[in-house]
Design a protein around this motif. Structure first.
Motif, PDB file in Angstrom:
ATOM      1  N   TYR A  31      -3.425   3.585  -0.566  1.00  0.00           N
ATOM      2  CA  TYR A  31      -4.098   2.899  -1.666  1.00  0.00           C
ATOM      3  C   TYR A  31      -3.358   1.604  -1.983  1.00  0.00           C
ATOM      4  O   TYR A  31      -2.147   1.497  -1.754  1.00  0.00           O
ATOM      5  CB  TYR A  31      -4.123   3.790  -2.911  1.00  0.00           C
ATOM      6  N   PRO A  32      -4.073   0.601  -2.514  1.00  0.00           N
ATOM      7  CA  PRO A  32      -3.413  -0.665  -2.868  1.00  0.00           C
ATOM      8  C   PRO A  32      -2.297  -0.459  -3.886  1.00  0.00           C
ATOM      9  O   PRO A  32      -2.378   0.410  -4.755  1.00  0.00           O
ATOM     10  CB  PRO A  32      -4.555  -1.503  -3.468  1.00  0.00           C
ATOM     11  N   GLY A  33      -1.252  -1.259  -3.762  1.00  0.00           N
ATOM     12  CA  GLY A  33      -0.120  -1.144  -4.670  1.00  0.00           C
ATOM     13  C   GLY A  33      -0.516  -1.247  -6.128  1.00  0.00           C
ATOM     14  O   GLY A  33      -1.416  -2.012  -6.499  1.00  0.00           O
ATOM     15  N   ASP A  34       0.149  -0.469  -6.973  1.00  0.00           N
ATOM     16  CA  ASP A  34      -0.144  -0.392  -8.396  1.00  0.00           C
ATOM     17  C   ASP A  34       1.113  -0.799  -9.174  1.00  0.00           C
ATOM     18  O   ASP A  34       2.137  -0.121  -9.099  1.00  0.00           O
ATOM     19  CB  ASP A  34      -0.555   1.041  -8.753  1.00  0.00           C
ATOM     20  N   PRO A  35       1.071  -1.911  -9.927  1.00  0.00           N
ATOM     21  CA  PRO A  35       2.261  -2.355 -10.667  1.00  0.00           C
ATOM     22  C   PRO A  35       2.819  -1.297 -11.616  1.00  0.00           C
ATOM     23  O   PRO A  35       4.039  -1.203 -11.788  1.00  0.00           O
ATOM     24  CB  PRO A  35       1.756  -3.582 -11.443  1.00  0.00           C
ATOM     25  N   ASP A  36       1.942  -0.495 -12.237  1.00  0.00           N
ATOM     26  CA  ASP A  36       2.425   0.538 -13.155  1.00  0.00           C
ATOM     27  C   ASP A  36       3.197   1.629 -12.410  1.00  0.00           C
ATOM     28  O   ASP A  36       4.211   2.138 -12.909  1.00  0.00           O
ATOM     29  CB  ASP A  36       1.255   1.166 -13.919  1.00  0.00           C
ATOM     30  N   LEU A  37       2.729   2.001 -11.200  1.00  0.00           N
ATOM     31  CA  LEU A  37       3.447   2.992 -10.402  1.00  0.00           C
ATOM     32  C   LEU A  37       4.797   2.443  -9.948  1.00  0.00           C
ATOM     33  O   LEU A  37       5.812   3.153  -9.963  1.00  0.00           O
ATOM     34  CB  LEU A  37       2.619   3.392  -9.180  1.00  0.00           C
ATOM     35  N   ILE A  38       4.808   1.184  -9.532  1.00  0.00           N
ATOM     36  CA  ILE A  38       6.056   0.568  -9.079  1.00  0.00           C
ATOM     37  C   ILE A  38       7.056   0.504 -10.229  1.00  0.00           C
ATOM     38  O   ILE A  38       8.249   0.804 -10.062  1.00  0.00           O
ATOM     39  CB  ILE A  38       5.784  -0.842  -8.516  1.00  0.00           C
ATOM     40  N   ASP A  39       6.579   0.145 -11.410  1.00  0.00           N
ATOM     41  CA  ASP A  39       7.444   0.079 -12.583  1.00  0.00           C
ATOM     42  C   ASP A  39       8.054   1.448 -12.887  1.00  0.00           C
ATOM     43  O   ASP A  39       9.261   1.578 -13.131  1.00  0.00           O
ATOM     44  CB  ASP A  39       6.639  -0.435 -13.778  1.00  0.00           C
ATOM     45  N   ALA A  40       7.221   2.493 -12.851  1.00  0.00           N
ATOM     46  CA  ALA A  40       7.714   3.844 -13.129  1.00  0.00           C
ATOM     47  C   ALA A  40       8.702   4.289 -12.054  1.00  0.00           C
ATOM     48  O   ALA A  40       9.730   4.924 -12.355  1.00  0.00           O
ATOM     49  CB  ALA A  40       6.547   4.812 -13.225  1.00  0.00           C
ATOM     50  N   ARG A  54       0.856  -1.192   0.000  1.00  0.00           N
ATOM     51  CA  ARG A  54       0.000   0.000   0.000  1.00  0.00           C
ATOM     52  C   ARG A  54       0.888   1.236   0.000  1.00  0.00           C
ATOM     53  O   ARG A  54       1.858   1.304   0.738  1.00  0.00           O
ATOM     54  CB  ARG A  54      -0.883   0.018   1.256  1.00  0.00           C
ATOM     55  N   TYR A  55       0.539   2.212  -0.833  1.00  0.00           N
ATOM     56  CA  TYR A  55       1.331   3.429  -0.887  1.00  0.00           C
ATOM     57  C   TYR A  55       0.554   4.597  -0.295  1.00  0.00           C
ATOM     58  O   TYR A  55      -0.673   4.578  -0.203  1.00  0.00           O
ATOM     59  CB  TYR A  55       1.782   3.740  -2.319  1.00  0.00           C
ATOM     60  N   LEU A  56       1.295   5.615   0.113  1.00  0.00           N
ATOM     61  CA  LEU A  56       0.730   6.801   0.750  1.00  0.00           C
ATOM     62  C   LEU A  56       0.695   7.945  -0.247  1.00  0.00           C
ATOM     63  O   LEU A  56       1.660   8.185  -0.964  1.00  0.00           O
ATOM     64  CB  LEU A  56       1.583   7.206   1.960  1.00  0.00           C
ATOM     65  N   LEU A  57      -0.430   8.667  -0.270  1.00  0.00           N
ATOM     66  CA  LEU A  57      -0.542   9.866  -1.080  1.00  0.00           C
ATOM     67  C   LEU A  57      -0.934  11.020  -0.169  1.00  0.00           C
ATOM     68  O   LEU A  57      -1.942  10.959   0.528  1.00  0.00           O
ATOM     69  CB  LEU A  57      -1.586   9.688  -2.184  1.00  0.00           C
ATOM     70  N   VAL A  58      -0.110  12.066  -0.161  1.00  0.00           N
ATOM     71  CA  VAL A  58      -0.359  13.279   0.629  1.00  0.00           C
ATOM     72  C   VAL A  58      -0.621  14.406  -0.358  1.00  0.00           C
ATOM     73  O   VAL A  58       0.186  14.641  -1.252  1.00  0.00           O
ATOM     74  CB  VAL A  58       0.849  13.624   1.526  1.00  0.00           C
ATOM     75  N   SER A  59      -1.749  15.120  -0.206  1.00  0.00           N
ATOM     76  CA  SER A  59      -2.149  16.086  -1.231  1.00  0.00           C
ATOM     77  C   SER A  59      -1.815  17.534  -0.892  1.00  0.00           C
ATOM     78  O   SER A  59      -1.856  18.393  -1.770  1.00  0.00           O
ATOM     79  CB  SER A  59      -3.653  15.969  -1.510  1.00  0.00           C
TER      80      SER A  59
END
Length: 298
Positions: free
Chosen positions: A128-137, A71-76
């Motif tokens: 949010y749940p981990g996203d393979p596309d974000l991890i790849d980038a 899971r990754y963290l997003l701070v806005s």
């Protein structure tokens, strides 16, 4: 497709033995620590935080979230949070990369978009749940540290891709609100920027409200709704955190640090410092220097 294990290898290669470090890419920071940490207040910039190994908890007031490799963290917005590493060891250190969000690039991505009005009830701190596309980038971005000659050309492209992935994910509406000039989130962001530029000086609510394009009453209402504190309380946290940084990194005395960040009364500085950090300045700095548990804001 690169995996979270690959991201961990890249961070291990480039992060310091312990602590947080910047990189030649000004919006990318890496962090590593070999043991769980004590709760540490810090300002988290608007950013994406991807943990490759270990786990961390961050809190905003009474709200707490835990994120890890799944899971990754997003701070806005720039938020004064309290964070502490939950899982880390010498064999399995805590590894994280922090990517600050470029709001100008985000706005540019939205220029031609025709969407609905931004929602007003979105969380400014969420996992949010981990996203393979974000991890790849992220792997490709951190991997540029092995090829510094490519950074100037490729880093902006990969950062733009990351913003695109976020826009098309479950938090797309939040990012649209961040880029919308007339949204309350954007206005509070401008107020925060004004406070951060002059946090050592006397707070003038009228001037800050004007910089945000809001009335003083509207600023107070929406600032507290988003950050869980008033502008004055926010300024106080900035002052105390900067004083802590001066004492920890620069060897400055408590009295000099308090004066440097705008306190006229040493007793008031010591009292408010203890309330935030749980110990008087000298004792707190000695503890941090001994335990080495100041692990930064990601």
């Amino acid at each position: 497709m690169r995996t979270i294990a690959k991201l961990a290898q890249l961070i291990m290669r480039h992060a310091p033995e312990t602590g947080m470090c910047g990189t030649p890419m000004r919006r990318l920071s890496l962090i590593r620590t070999n043991e769980p940490s004590a709760p540490v207040p810090a300002v988290y910039e608007a950013s994406l935080c991807l943990i490759a190994q270990g786990a961390k908890c961050v809190s905003l007031g009474e709200q707490s979230v835990v994120y890890d490799a799944s899971r990754y963290l997003l701070v806005s917005v720039d938020l004064p949070l309290v964070g502490h590493v939950l899982e880390a060891s010498p064999d399995m250190p805590y590894l994280c990369c922090k990517i600050d969000l470029d709001l100008a690039a985000l706005a540019d991505l939205l220029v031609d978009e025709r969407g609905t009005a931004p929602r007003r009830d979105l969380p400014v701190l969420a996992v949010y749940p981990g996203d393979p596309d974000l991890i790849d980038a992220a792997c490709r971005l951190v991997g540029l540290l092995d090829r510094p000659q490519d950074i100037a050309v490729l880093a902006p492209l990969i950062e733009r891709e990351i913003l695109y992935r976020l826009l098309t994910g479950p938090h797309g509406a939040l990012l649209r609100q961040m880029a919308s000039v007339d949204s309350h989130l954007n206005q509070v962001n401008r107020a925060i920027a004004t406070i951060r530029k002059g946090f050592q000086t006397q707070l003038r609510i009228d001037e800050i409200a004007a910089s945000a394009g809001m009335s003083p009453s509207s600023l107070h209402q929406h600032f507290k709704a988003i950050t869980r504190m008033t502008p004055l309380e926010y300024q106080k946290q900035l002052r105390l955190q900067e004083a802590r940084r001066l004492m920890l990194a620069g060897g400055v005395s408590a009295g000099s640090a308090g004066f440097a960040v705008g306190y006229d009364s040493p007793s008031q500085f010591s009292r408010e410092y203890r309330r935030l950090f749980g110990a008087p300045p000298r004792q707190d700095i000695a503890r941090l220097q001994t335990a080495q548990d100041y692990v930064g804001a990601v």
